[in-house]
Design a protein around this motif. Structure first.
Motif, PDB file in Angstrom:
ATOM      1  N   ARG B 290       0.818  -1.229   0.000  1.00 19.35           N
ATOM      2  CA  ARG B 290       0.000   0.000   0.000  1.00 19.35           C
ATOM      3  C   ARG B 290       0.839   1.260   0.000  1.00 19.35           C
ATOM      4  NH1 ARG B 290      -4.238  -2.306   4.316  1.00 19.35           N
ATOM      5  NH2 ARG B 290      -4.667  -4.171   3.122  1.00 19.35           N
ATOM      6  N   THR B 291       1.963   1.230  -0.689  1.00 19.78           N
ATOM      7  CA  THR B 291       2.714   2.458  -0.867  1.00 19.78           C
ATOM      8  C   THR B 291       2.013   3.272  -1.956  1.00 19.78           C
ATOM      9  OG1 THR B 291       4.060   1.366  -2.511  1.00 19.78           O
ATOM     10  CG2 THR B 291       4.906   1.399  -0.278  1.00 19.78           C
ATOM     11  N   SER B 292       2.302   4.560  -2.015  1.00 15.55           N
ATOM     12  CA  SER B 292       1.623   5.405  -2.996  1.00 15.55           C
ATOM     13  C   SER B 292       2.214   5.166  -4.380  1.00 15.55           C
ATOM     14  CB  SER B 292       1.774   6.874  -2.621  1.00 15.55           C
ATOM     15  OG  SER B 292       3.071   7.314  -2.965  1.00 15.55           O
ATOM     16  N   PHE B 293       1.419   5.516  -5.381  1.00 14.97           N
ATOM     17  CA  PHE B 293       1.829   5.342  -6.767  1.00 14.97           C
ATOM     18  C   PHE B 293       3.124   6.096  -7.054  1.00 14.97           C
ATOM     19  CE2 PHE B 293       1.611   6.810 -11.215  1.00 14.97           C
ATOM     20  CZ  PHE B 293       1.609   5.589 -11.842  1.00 14.97           C
ATOM     21  N   HIS B 294       3.239   7.289  -6.494  1.00 13.02           N
ATOM     22  CA  HIS B 294       4.430   8.105  -6.761  1.00 13.02           C
ATOM     23  C   HIS B 294       5.683   7.437  -6.186  1.00 13.02           C
ATOM     24  CE1 HIS B 294       1.405  10.805  -8.006  1.00 13.02           C
ATOM     25  NE2 HIS B 294       0.937  10.987  -6.782  1.00 13.02           N
ATOM     26  N   PHE B 295       5.537   6.886  -4.988  1.00 11.17           N
ATOM     27  CA  PHE B 295       6.663   6.197  -4.367  1.00 11.17           C
ATOM     28  C   PHE B 295       7.063   4.978  -5.193  1.00 11.17           C
ATOM     29  CE2 PHE B 295       8.354   3.107  -1.261  1.00 11.17           C
ATOM     30  CZ  PHE B 295       9.442   3.840  -0.828  1.00 11.17           C
ATOM     31  N   GLN B 296       6.064   4.283  -5.739  1.00  7.30           N
ATOM     32  CA  GLN B 296       6.350   3.104  -6.567  1.00  7.30           C
ATOM     33  C   GLN B 296       7.220   3.471  -7.765  1.00  7.30           C
ATOM     34  OE1 GLN B 296       2.477   1.467  -7.504  1.00  7.30           O
ATOM     35  NE2 GLN B 296       1.934   1.479  -5.343  1.00  7.30           N
ATOM     36  N   ARG B 297       6.923   4.630  -8.349  1.00  7.25           N
ATOM     37  CA  ARG B 297       7.710   5.050  -9.514  1.00  7.25           C
ATOM     38  C   ARG B 297       9.146   5.338  -9.111  1.00  7.25           C
ATOM     39  NH1 ARG B 297       4.222   8.700 -13.615  1.00  7.25           N
ATOM     40  NH2 ARG B 297       6.073   8.332 -14.851  1.00  7.25           N
ATOM     41  N   ILE B 298       9.316   5.971  -7.961  1.00 10.28           N
ATOM     42  CA  ILE B 298      10.675   6.293  -7.497  1.00 10.28           C
ATOM     43  C   ILE B 298      11.477   5.001  -7.300  1.00 10.28           C
ATOM     44  CG2 ILE B 298      12.027   7.251  -5.578  1.00 10.28           C
ATOM     45  CD1 ILE B 298       9.749   9.283  -5.185  1.00 10.28           C
ATOM     46  N   VAL B 299      10.863   4.029  -6.608  1.00  7.75           N
ATOM     47  CA  VAL B 299      11.575   2.777  -6.322  1.00  7.75           C
ATOM     48  C   VAL B 299      11.944   2.069  -7.621  1.00  7.75           C
ATOM     49  CG1 VAL B 299      11.393   0.511  -5.252  1.00  7.75           C
ATOM     50  CG2 VAL B 299      10.487   2.509  -4.079  1.00  7.75           C
ATOM     51  N   THR B 300      10.987   2.006  -8.558  1.00  9.01           N
ATOM     52  CA  THR B 300      11.278   1.349  -9.835  1.00  9.01           C
ATOM     53  C   THR B 300      12.445   2.029 -10.534  1.00  9.01           C
ATOM     54  OG1 THR B 300       8.895   0.985  -9.967  1.00  9.01           O
ATOM     55  CG2 THR B 300      10.187   0.451 -11.919  1.00  9.01           C
ATOM     56  N   GLY B 301      12.445   3.366 -10.513  1.00  3.30           N
ATOM     57  CA  GLY B 301      13.532   4.106 -11.147  1.00  3.30           C
ATOM     58  C   GLY B 301      14.868   3.800 -10.495  1.00  3.30           C
ATOM     59  N   VAL B 302      14.875   3.766  -9.177  1.00  7.13           N
ATOM     60  CA  VAL B 302      16.118   3.503  -8.449  1.00  7.13           C
ATOM     61  C   VAL B 302      16.653   2.111  -8.804  1.00  7.13           C
ATOM     62  CG1 VAL B 302      17.078   3.081  -6.154  1.00  7.13           C
ATOM     63  CG2 VAL B 302      15.656   5.086  -6.544  1.00  7.13           C
ATOM     64  N   VAL B 303      15.743   1.132  -8.874  1.00  9.84           N
ATOM     65  CA  VAL B 303      16.174  -0.229  -9.202  1.00  9.84           C
ATOM     66  C   VAL B 303      16.812  -0.285 -10.591  1.00  9.84           C
ATOM     67  CG1 VAL B 303      15.327  -2.545  -9.751  1.00  9.84           C
ATOM     68  CG2 VAL B 303      14.596  -1.408  -7.659  1.00  9.84           C
ATOM     69  N   ILE B 304      16.205   0.429 -11.549  1.00 12.59           N
ATOM     70  CA  ILE B 304      16.762   0.428 -12.904  1.00 12.59           C
ATOM     71  C   ILE B 304      18.171   1.015 -12.900  1.00 12.59           C
ATOM     72  CG2 ILE B 304      16.517   1.440 -15.210  1.00 12.59           C
ATOM     73  CD1 ILE B 304      13.444   1.301 -14.683  1.00 12.59           C
ATOM     74  N   VAL B 305      18.335   2.159 -12.228  1.00 15.38           N
ATOM     75  CA  VAL B 305      19.647   2.810 -12.217  1.00 15.38           C
ATOM     76  C   VAL B 305      20.671   1.912 -11.519  1.00 15.38           C
ATOM     77  CG1 VAL B 305      20.942   4.800 -11.400  1.00 15.38           C
ATOM     78  CG2 VAL B 305      18.669   5.107 -12.337  1.00 15.38           C
ATOM     79  N   LEU B 306      20.275   1.305 -10.403  1.00 16.04           N
ATOM     80  CA  LEU B 306      21.183   0.409  -9.686  1.00 16.04           C
ATOM     81  C   LEU B 306      21.639  -0.741 -10.587  1.00 16.04           C
ATOM     82  CD1 LEU B 306      19.788   0.004  -6.062  1.00 16.04           C
ATOM     83  CD2 LEU B 306      21.944   1.047  -6.805  1.00 16.04           C
ATOM     84  N   ALA B 307      20.664  -1.309 -11.329  1.00 17.79           N
ATOM     85  CA  ALA B 307      20.997  -2.423 -12.216  1.00 17.79           C
ATOM     86  C   ALA B 307      22.035  -2.004 -13.241  1.00 17.79           C
ATOM     87  CB  ALA B 307      19.734  -2.920 -12.911  1.00 17.79           C
ATOM     88  N   VAL B 308      21.871  -0.796 -13.771  1.00 14.61           N
ATOM     89  CA  VAL B 308      22.801  -0.341 -14.800  1.00 14.61           C
ATOM     90  C   VAL B 308      24.177  -0.067 -14.208  1.00 14.61           C
ATOM     91  CG1 VAL B 308      23.210   1.382 -16.575  1.00 14.61           C
ATOM     92  CG2 VAL B 308      20.903   0.587 -16.148  1.00 14.61           C
ATOM     93  N   ILE B 309      24.191   0.515 -12.999  1.00 17.56           N
ATOM     94  CA  ILE B 309      25.487   0.786 -12.357  1.00 17.56           C
ATOM     95  C   ILE B 309      26.244  -0.528 -12.140  1.00 17.56           C
ATOM     96  CG2 ILE B 309      26.598   1.556 -10.223  1.00 17.56           C
ATOM     97  CD1 ILE B 309      24.372   3.636  -9.957  1.00 17.56           C
TER      98      ILE B 309
END
Lengths: 336, 334
Positions: B290-309
């Motif tokens: 039950r996290t907010s939609f906006h928070f979900q987008r942030i987490v997804t973005g962070v995961v993508i960047v981490l994967a690339v790093i």
């Protein structure tokens, strides 16, 4: 495909395509020209009304625009209509541009469904200062910002809150006190999303239902499908979904169906799109609200014409919202 | 790239373990944070939601491997679904024909993407950006912005197979993953694609015509988007013209999380599939928390960047250098 023949024909074709595009631009320029001069040379000058819509990719708004065009065709002697919309529901800056374009074209009235309740106020004020009648439809401009900018813009539209309450009450009537329900919200910043949520919340509280989850699915079918599936995972005993629009109701229906819970989990929506009517007839969706989308822009246009004639300072005007259920659909079908 | 085939095979295995490890960690985390996460129905539900993204990620992986990009898949995805819906509902075509037409249209869009960018040597970024708008516009025009309710046979196709819990679409998607992986790693065609992504000029100089190969790749991406559109229609029982906005970015994200290189020459369909899984589990788990939609987008973005790093490190430096970079030591000589 061979390497030798790569440049010459390519370039000439490129040139042809370019010329063709140039030509087509000139053609559209030509057809545009007489149209406007026609309107100015007409003896009694017909008022020009601009309809500035939200996303025309959305069935609800395209139906609204279609209704306006039909109305104009039937009353072609009374006014001219310019319709334009934006491609993304949240593209506020494009909508401001559209208003500015309409100001340059010196329309007499602008009927606008604002993409945002706050950020469109300034553009509307500028249009009003230029002597253009501005009518607000669909999504109400923010009252606080309007008073700050010291203007009043009449709102013509349905009471979303009352409509949602009516749909919610109908659903609550099918449930027992304490039943677990979930709410799928629209985009949280949109006024109509807030109003519908407020309406649903009222009926949930009045019936003593147990709201276990309230999440935004961004008005989208796909997103609603995912979120509804996850909510059902968390709450296996869930009895119903209140969906703030019909696209989300359809996505929820697909989630309920694939969880094999048809009949156990009830769904209501809002907007009365065609696809949902089918689902209501089949008994898979319980109810939705009809805010007469095809008429909403027409109400705004008629009001604009009225004001242009009388020149008064107008008040808000409420338009009807009706509950749509299996019975009401059967009744309207029988009437036809 | 200079590593011997044996060590590259090992590093490939490490990738798989890494991705599977991330999935396991996420499952562990969400399982402890929410109820019913470790239940069979939840697994089936998540599986049944990903066939579309799996196909889009397969197509995207192929395109990325040859050093291109396809920004149009979200629109083509919606177009295929809508064409199927309109053909079935408004033109009264038999549903099988309507579905074939939908996939065919997807393939045609892919062909146009490939043909235009190869014929006039325009970067695929630009051509597919154009196709993004064209397909979206065409789709809205055909559907008149109306959601097409199909129901009937299509709805049955979207239902889980009785006694199995998963949908035919998921099984087909897995089949496609296997076929695509075999094509990439076991055929000459696949080997050429990697070669094109690494050094197209060298491929050309060695007497291979890269153009038809590259066009084929875009056709594959278009067909995958077409099938994905079909799966969406199966799942929903209706075709909504508003779907698929931004799906191209999710497909790219899945491929990148799976270690596909944005500059071409490297990628694996199976790893992209694991990327899809990671993004899907993340999305599902965050909703269930039950996290907010906006928070979900942030987490997804962070995961993508981490994967690339992580991937950038894995590509360029050895483990010792990676460790040293944190200890601020001078990297050991290679």
């Amino acid at each position: 495909m061979c390497a030798q023949s790569k440049t010459i024909p390519g370039q000439s074709l490129f040139k042809w395509v370019f010329l063709l595009i140039l030509f087509s631009f000139m053609m559209t320029g030509c057809t545009d020209g007489p149209d406007t001069s026609d309107s100015t040379s007409d003896e009694p000058k017909k008022p020009r009304i601009a309809l500035v819509m939200k996303s025309l990719a959305n069935e609800f708004f395209s139906t609204m625009a279609e209704g306006a065009r039909t109305h104009q065709a039937a009353h072609a002697d009374q006014y001219e209509l310019l319709v334009d919309g934006i491609k993304d529901e949240r593209d506020v800056s494009r909508q401001v541009q559209l208003i500015e374009e309409m100001m340059v074209q010196q329309v007499d009235a602008i009927v606008i469904a604002p993409a945002d309740s706050k950020s469109l106020v300034t553009a509307c004020r500028r249009a009003q200062e230029q002597g253009i009648v501005v009518i607000n439809i669909d999504n109400k401009l923010d009252a606080e910002v309007l008073t700050q900018q010291k203007i009043s813009i009449p709102f013509v539209g349905p009471d979303n809150k009352a409509g949602a309450k009516e749909v919610g009450d109908y659903l609550a009537g099918k449930l027992a006190e304490g039943d677990e329900v979930a709410l799928l919200e629209g985009i949280p910043t949109a006024y109509n999303a807030q109003q519908r949520k407020a309406g649903f919340m009222e009926s949930i509280e009045a019936a003593g239902l147990n709201l276990v989850s309230s999440q935004s699915a961004q008005w989208e079918m796909d997103r609603a499908n995912q979120v509804a599936g996850d909510i059902m995972t968390q709450q296996p005993g869930l009895k119903a979904f209140f969906c703030s629009n019909d696209s989300m109701a359809l996505g929820t229906l697909a989630a309920v169906r694939s969880a094999d819970k048809l009949g156990q989990v009830q769904i209501v929506g809002f907007d009365n799109i065609n696809a949902v009517q089918e689902a209501i007839k089949a008994g898979n969706i319980l109810a939705t609200a009809d805010q007469h989308g095809d008429q909403l822009a027409v109400f705004g246009i008629e009001y604009a014409l009225e004001i242009l004639e009388s020149g008064g300072t107008p008040d808000d005007k409420e338009t009807p919202v009706d509950l749509v259920t299996q019975e009401s659909l059967a009744a309207s079908q029988a009437a036809e | 790239m200079k590593s011997s085939s044996e060590s590259s095979r090992w590093s490939g295995l490490i990738d798989y373990f890494g991705l599977l490890g991330v999935i396991a960690l996420m499952m562990l985390f969400f399982g402890t944070q929410t109820e019913n996460f470790w239940t069979l129905p939840n697994l089936f539900k998540t599986a049944n939601q990903i066939p579309e993204f799996t196909l889009l990620a397969i197509g995207m992986t192929f395109v990325l491997i040859i050093g291109g990009i396809d920004l149009s898949v979200g629109s083509v995805f919606a177009l295929s679904g809508v064409v199927t819906g309109v053909a079935a509902v408004q033109w009264n075509w038999p549903i099988s024909l309507a579905m074939t037409l939908g996939v065919f249209v997807g393939g045609c869009c892919g062909f146009l993407n490939g043909f235009v960018s190869e014929r006039w040597r325009i970067p695929s970024f630009i051509v597919t950006l154009g196709m993004l708008e064209i397909a979206r516009g065409a789709e809205l025009m055909i559907a008149n912005s109306q959601t097409q309710y199909i129901g009937g046979a299509v709805e049955k196709l979207g239902m889980p197979i009785p006694g199995l819990g998963i949908t035919p679409a998921f099984l087909i998607a897995i089949l496609f993953v296997v076929i695509a992986q075999v094509i990439l790693s076991k055929t000459v065609f696949g080997r050429y694609l990697f070669a094109i992504g690494n050094n197209e000029e060298a491929v050309r100089l060695s007497g291979i015509n890269a153009r038809p190969l590259k066009i084929t790749v875009f056709v594959i991406a278009g067909l995958m988007a077409g099938f994905a559109g079909l799966f969406q229609v199966w799942r929903m029982g209706s075709a909504d013209p508003a779907v698929g906005v931004g799906h191209e970015l999710t497909a790219i994200a899945a491929a990148v999380v799976g270690g596909t290189s944005l500059t071409g020459g490297r990628g694996s369909v199976v790893k992209s599939f694991l990327g899809v899984l990671i993004i899907a589990i993340l999305a599902s788990g965050l909703v269930q928390m039950r996290t907010s939609f906006h928070f979900q987008r942030i987490v997804t973005g962070v995961v993508i960047v981490l994967a690339v790093i992580l991937d950038a490190y894995r590509q360029k430096v050895t483990w010792v250098e990676f460790r040293d970079s944190f200890l601020k030591r001078k990297p050991a000589a290679r």
